[in-house]
Design a protein around this motif. Structure first.
Motif, PDB file in Angstrom:
ATOM      1  N   LYS A  63       0.833  -1.206   0.000  1.00  0.00           N
ATOM      2  CA  LYS A  63       0.000   0.000   0.000  1.00  0.00           C
ATOM      3  C   LYS A  63       0.865   1.252   0.000  1.00  0.00           C
ATOM      4  O   LYS A  63       0.592   2.206  -0.729  1.00  0.00           O
ATOM      5  CB  LYS A  63      -0.913   0.009   1.223  1.00  0.00           C
ATOM      6  CG  LYS A  63      -2.041  -0.981   1.143  1.00  0.00           C
ATOM      7  CD  LYS A  63      -2.886  -0.948   2.411  1.00  0.00           C
ATOM      8  CE  LYS A  63      -3.940  -2.033   2.380  1.00  0.00           C
ATOM      9  NZ  LYS A  63      -4.711  -2.081   3.640  1.00  0.00           N
ATOM     10  N   LYS A  64       1.921   1.260   0.810  1.00  0.00           N
ATOM     11  CA  LYS A  64       2.784   2.441   0.873  1.00  0.00           C
ATOM     12  C   LYS A  64       3.561   2.620  -0.427  1.00  0.00           C
ATOM     13  O   LYS A  64       3.768   3.748  -0.877  1.00  0.00           O
ATOM     14  CB  LYS A  64       3.722   2.352   2.071  1.00  0.00           C
ATOM     15  CG  LYS A  64       2.967   2.510   3.371  1.00  0.00           C
ATOM     16  CD  LYS A  64       3.865   2.856   4.499  1.00  0.00           C
ATOM     17  CE  LYS A  64       2.996   3.033   5.734  1.00  0.00           C
ATOM     18  NZ  LYS A  64       3.680   3.678   6.805  1.00  0.00           N
ATOM     19  N   ALA A  65       3.997   1.515  -1.036  1.00  0.00           N
ATOM     20  CA  ALA A  65       4.705   1.620  -2.311  1.00  0.00           C
ATOM     21  C   ALA A  65       3.775   2.149  -3.396  1.00  0.00           C
ATOM     22  O   ALA A  65       4.179   2.980  -4.220  1.00  0.00           O
ATOM     23  CB  ALA A  65       5.274   0.261  -2.707  1.00  0.00           C
ATOM     24  N   ALA A  66       2.520   1.693  -3.394  1.00  0.00           N
ATOM     25  CA  ALA A  66       1.554   2.180  -4.379  1.00  0.00           C
ATOM     26  C   ALA A  66       1.283   3.670  -4.184  1.00  0.00           C
ATOM     27  O   ALA A  66       1.178   4.421  -5.161  1.00  0.00           O
ATOM     28  CB  ALA A  66       0.255   1.389  -4.280  1.00  0.00           C
ATOM     29  N   SER A  67       1.202   4.099  -2.925  1.00  0.00           N
ATOM     30  CA  SER A  67       0.978   5.530  -2.681  1.00  0.00           C
ATOM     31  C   SER A  67       2.198   6.340  -3.134  1.00  0.00           C
ATOM     32  O   SER A  67       2.058   7.460  -3.613  1.00  0.00           O
ATOM     33  CB  SER A  67       0.670   5.791  -1.207  1.00  0.00           C
ATOM     34  OG  SER A  67       1.810   5.604  -0.407  1.00  0.00           O
ATOM     35  N   GLY A  68       3.382   5.767  -2.999  1.00  0.00           N
ATOM     36  CA  GLY A  68       4.590   6.442  -3.479  1.00  0.00           C
ATOM     37  C   GLY A  68       4.609   6.567  -4.985  1.00  0.00           C
ATOM     38  O   GLY A  68       5.054   7.583  -5.534  1.00  0.00           O
ATOM     39  N   LEU A  69       4.109   5.556  -5.684  1.00  0.00           N
ATOM     40  CA  LEU A  69       4.049   5.610  -7.145  1.00  0.00           C
ATOM     41  C   LEU A  69       3.054   6.666  -7.626  1.00  0.00           C
ATOM     42  O   LEU A  69       3.216   7.233  -8.701  1.00  0.00           O
ATOM     43  CB  LEU A  69       3.686   4.245  -7.711  1.00  0.00           C
ATOM     44  CG  LEU A  69       4.765   3.170  -7.584  1.00  0.00           C
ATOM     45  CD1 LEU A  69       4.227   1.813  -8.027  1.00  0.00           C
ATOM     46  CD2 LEU A  69       5.984   3.559  -8.406  1.00  0.00           C
ATOM     47  N   ARG A  70       2.023   6.904  -6.822  1.00  0.00           N
ATOM     48  CA  ARG A  70       1.043   7.939  -7.164  1.00  0.00           C
ATOM     49  C   ARG A  70       1.539   9.334  -6.801  1.00  0.00           C
ATOM     50  O   ARG A  70       0.878  10.319  -7.063  1.00  0.00           O
ATOM     51  CB  ARG A  70      -0.277   7.666  -6.438  1.00  0.00           C
ATOM     52  CG  ARG A  70      -1.038   6.475  -6.979  1.00  0.00           C
ATOM     53  CD  ARG A  70      -2.425   6.424  -6.380  1.00  0.00           C
ATOM     54  NE  ARG A  70      -2.397   6.355  -4.925  1.00  0.00           N
ATOM     55  CZ  ARG A  70      -2.482   5.242  -4.202  1.00  0.00           C
ATOM     56  NH1 ARG A  70      -2.619   4.084  -4.808  1.00  0.00           N
ATOM     57  NH2 ARG A  70      -2.461   5.284  -2.885  1.00  0.00           N
ATOM     58  N   GLY A  71       2.709   9.414  -6.149  1.00  0.00           N
ATOM     59  CA  GLY A  71       3.260  10.702  -5.757  1.00  0.00           C
ATOM     60  C   GLY A  71       2.776  11.166  -4.401  1.00  0.00           C
ATOM     61  O   GLY A  71       2.955  12.311  -4.028  1.00  0.00           O
ATOM     62  N   GLN A  72       2.150  10.269  -3.669  1.00  0.00           N
ATOM     63  CA  GLN A  72       1.652  10.598  -2.336  1.00  0.00           C
ATOM     64  C   GLN A  72       2.509   9.884  -1.308  1.00  0.00           C
ATOM     65  O   GLN A  72       3.243   8.966  -1.620  1.00  0.00           O
ATOM     66  CB  GLN A  72       0.205  10.153  -2.176  1.00  0.00           C
ATOM     67  CG  GLN A  72      -0.732  10.743  -3.197  1.00  0.00           C
ATOM     68  CD  GLN A  72      -2.081  10.061  -3.197  1.00  0.00           C
ATOM     69  OE1 GLN A  72      -2.244   9.007  -2.615  1.00  0.00           O
ATOM     70  NE2 GLN A  72      -3.039  10.674  -3.869  1.00  0.00           N
ATOM     71  N   GLY A  73       2.398  10.272  -0.074  1.00  0.00           N
ATOM     72  CA  GLY A  73       3.107   9.566   0.994  1.00  0.00           C
ATOM     73  C   GLY A  73       4.494  10.121   1.233  1.00  0.00           C
ATOM     74  O   GLY A  73       5.068  10.838   0.412  1.00  0.00           O
ATOM     75  N   ASN A  74       5.029   9.739   2.356  1.00  0.00           N
ATOM     76  CA  ASN A  74       6.354  10.172   2.783  1.00  0.00           C
ATOM     77  C   ASN A  74       7.385   9.145   2.312  1.00  0.00           C
ATOM     78  O   ASN A  74       7.214   7.943   2.525  1.00  0.00           O
ATOM     79  CB  ASN A  74       6.364  10.291   4.313  1.00  0.00           C
ATOM     80  CG  ASN A  74       7.657  10.833   4.852  1.00  0.00           C
ATOM     81  OD1 ASN A  74       8.613  11.059   4.111  1.00  0.00           O
ATOM     82  ND2 ASN A  74       7.693  11.039   6.150  1.00  0.00           N
TER      83      ASN A  74
END
Length: 111
Positions: A63-74
């Motif tokens: 989930k965190k990796a997917a949010s990183g790919l979307r440009g979101q997350g720390n």
């Protein structure tokens, strides 16, 4: 790097302490000891709980990796969760290898 190692050492020490606390109270196979989320009965239930923790760690990392790919997350959170998932996978592989090695050793024993 130091934080990940310290975190892994702390988690391993806490799991070992929980296991030892349960072993000290009773030595039969139905011994109950405190686990991470409640009480666990026997080795099978403890193993099942550990596998569930492995799976949830992997899902969190995804989930965190997917949010990183979307440009979101720390970025720090993403790298930390992926590293934890990698460590969990390595631990699971090591445990699996030891179980297989033990099984093979038992099968080689003469009766």
């Amino acid at each position: 790097m130091i934080t990940e190692s310290s975190s892994a050492n702390f988690l391993a020490a806490a799991a070992y302490a929980r296991t030892q606390a349960g072993a000290a109270t009773s030595h039969d196979s139905d011994a109950t000891f405190a686990g991470g989320g409640g009480s666990v009965q026997g080795f099978g239930a403890a193993l099942e709980n550990a596998v569930e923790d492995f799976v949830s760690s992997g899902k969190t990392a995804e989930k965190k990796a997917a949010s990183g790919l979307r440009g979101q997350g720390n970025l720090t959170d993403i790298v930390t969760s992926v590293s934890e998932a990698q460590m969990v996978l390595q631990t699971a592989s090591a445990v699996r290898d030891r179980v297989i090695q033990s099984y093979q050793e038992i099968m080689r024993m003469t009766i």
